[in-house]
Design an enzyme around this catalytic site. Structure first.
Site, PDB file in Angstrom:
ATOM      1  N   SER A   1      -2.854   1.255  -2.819  1.00 45.39           N
ATOM      2  CA  SER A   1      -1.476   1.068  -3.297  1.00 45.39           C
ATOM      3  C   SER A   1      -0.499   0.781  -2.173  1.00 45.39           C
ATOM      4  CB  SER A   1      -1.016   2.304  -4.080  1.00 45.39           C
ATOM      5  OG  SER A   1      -0.983   3.459  -3.260  1.00 45.39           O
ATOM      6  N   ASP A   2      -0.708   1.345  -0.984  1.00 40.08           N
ATOM      7  CA  ASP A   2       0.178   1.095   0.150  1.00 40.08           C
ATOM      8  C   ASP A   2       0.282  -0.397   0.453  1.00 40.08           C
ATOM      9  OD1 ASP A   2      -1.274   3.534   0.101  1.00 40.08           O
ATOM     10  OD2 ASP A   2      -0.741   3.998   2.166  1.00 40.08           O
ATOM     11  N   ALA A   3      -0.826  -1.109   0.240  1.00 37.71           N
ATOM     12  CA  ALA A   3      -0.886  -2.521   0.585  1.00 37.71           C
ATOM     13  C   ALA A   3       0.123  -3.355  -0.196  1.00 37.71           C
ATOM     14  CB  ALA A   3      -2.298  -3.057   0.339  1.00 37.71           C
TER      15      ALA A   3
ATOM     16  N   PHE B   1       3.181  -2.741  -0.582  1.00 36.97           N
ATOM     17  CA  PHE B   1       4.374  -2.829   0.251  1.00 36.97           C
ATOM     18  C   PHE B   1       4.104  -3.658   1.498  1.00 36.97           C
ATOM     19  CE2 PHE B   1       7.162  -1.426   3.659  1.00 36.97           C
ATOM     20  CZ  PHE B   1       8.402  -1.269   3.049  1.00 36.97           C
TER      21      PHE B   1
END
Length: 399
Positions: free
Chosen positions: A179-181, A183
């Site tokens: 999920s960080d990716a 951003f």
């Protein structure tokens, strides 16, 4: 003048610059019950502390990925500079702008050793901003070369996070499998497409984003699992594990995609739908003190400012851009901003930032990190604009 000297100068001016805020800053925001000038002052204070500590990261424990923090081209610093350039633009602060440009010059607008990793892509957002800010397309040469290589040979590896070599990152991190990716990478590709007019970058970002979304987005809770390992995992109380900052990365990332996505793009309505679904769920999970839990479905145990900063940013961005109704989301923005402001120490150090990780974890008052500051500055940039928008509408009503 060295980069270190420039940063020290920027710090000194940033602390004093609150008195020179634009005239509209003194207006009261209809959402946040403090003057917008106070929001500016808080942002400058936090930015000043961080800039003053860009040459020494001793405040980050060695066991908490200090080397990642020190890496000038990695995601940790990139997230800070994304927040800083957004705040610099919002406040029209030339000292902060110069600090960012000096950083880019020192790094020659380049990337680290990883040719196709979202964490390494993240700094590209700063380079695209710098190229547009200075009207110098040559700053985009390393970015275009990097992304063109991906377009020439796109990865089709599985998004399953488990398979990995004996040493190194999971194979799936050649794509956006966490999920960080959301951003880190797709906002850069989208911004590059807008800056260059090359639609190939946006086509790639759009295709890969929806692959990630379809794999990690929970259709019942309208939140993202951090990666495939968490889809079936459950927490202490039997709840699904939705990491606070992991969803903050995604929510803020979608706002940044929408910022540069053409109004007539075929996928725009779908991005907006996901953004609205997340917003509606997020506001139901805010703690009484204004912070969001590190694990969104678990009880609030301590403050946490990185996820909270990204959520406040996204919600305020949505109101400012007409996607979210002020009446419904204003109270959460108000409470969230006050919580963030309360986490700032007298010297400008932002506390209660969960350390680098991949899941919910403990947080302490003195924990701080650059990405937390980046989230704080993103939030400040949009919260101040709520007051600006209110002042404008009030002026029109009096005519």
């Amino acid at each position: 003048m060295t980069f270190k000297t420039l940063l020290k100068a920027a710090v000194a001016v940033a602390i004093l610059a609150g008195a020179a805020a634009p005239a509209f800053a003194a207006q009261k925001s209809a959402v946040v019950s403090v003057p917008a000038s106070t929001v500016d002052a808080a942002g400058r204070k936090v930015a000043a502390w961080q800039l003053a500590h860009m040459d020494n990261f001793d405040y980050v424990p060695v066991t908490s990925f200090r080397k990642d923090t020190e890496a000038p081209r990695d995601w940790v610093q990139a997230a800070f500079y994304v927040g800083l350039y957004t705040f610099a633009d919002a406040t029209q602060d030339p000292y902060l702008t110069n600090a960012i440009l000096q950083h880019g010059q020192a790094e020659q607008w380049g990337y680290d050793h990883r040719p196709r990793h979202a964490d390494a892509d993240a700094t590209g957002a700063v380079w695209v901003w710098a190229a547009q800010r200075t009207k110098d397309a040559s700053k985009l040469i390393p970015t275009r070369e990097r992304f063109d290589a991906v377009l020439a040979n796109p990865s089709t590896v599985s998004l399953d996070f488990e398979p990995k070599p004996a040493k190194g990152d999971p194979y799936c991190q050649a794509r956006w499998c966490w999920s960080d990716a959301i951003f880190m990478a797709p906002p850069v590709w989208t911004a590059l497409s807008k800056a260059t007019g090359d639609k190939r970058y946006l086509a790639h970002a759009d295709s890969e984003f929806w692959a990630t979304h379809d794999y990690l987005f929970d259709k019942a809770d309208h939140l993202y699992f951090r990666d495939s390992r968490f889809i079936t995992r459950r927490g202490e109380n039997g709840h699904k594990i939705f990491w606070g900052r992991g969803n903050g990365w995604a929510f803020a990332g979608i706002a940044r995609i929408l910022q540069d996505l053409p109004a007539n793009h075929p996928s725009r309505a779908r991005y907006e739908q996901v953004f609205k679904q997340m917003a509606a769920r997020i506001v139901t999970l805010q703690g009484e003190e204004g912070y969001w839990p590190v694990s969104l479905l678990e009880p609030q145990k301590t403050p946490e400012t990185s996820g909270t900063g990204f959520f406040v940013y996204g919600l305020a961005w949505g109101v400012n851009h007409g996607l979210l109704p002020r009446a419904k989301y204003g109270p959460a923005i108000d409470k969230g901003w006050k919580a963030l402001d309360a986490a700032v120490e007298p010297d400008g150090r932002l506390g209660w930032v969960q350390r680098i990780g991949a899941a919910p974890d403990q947080v302490g008052r003195h924990d701080t990190q650059l990405y937390g500051v980046g989230a704080f500055l993103l939030a400040a940039s949009e919260v101040r604009n709520l007051g600006r928008m209110t002042s404008s509408s009030q002026g029109q009503a009096k005519r």
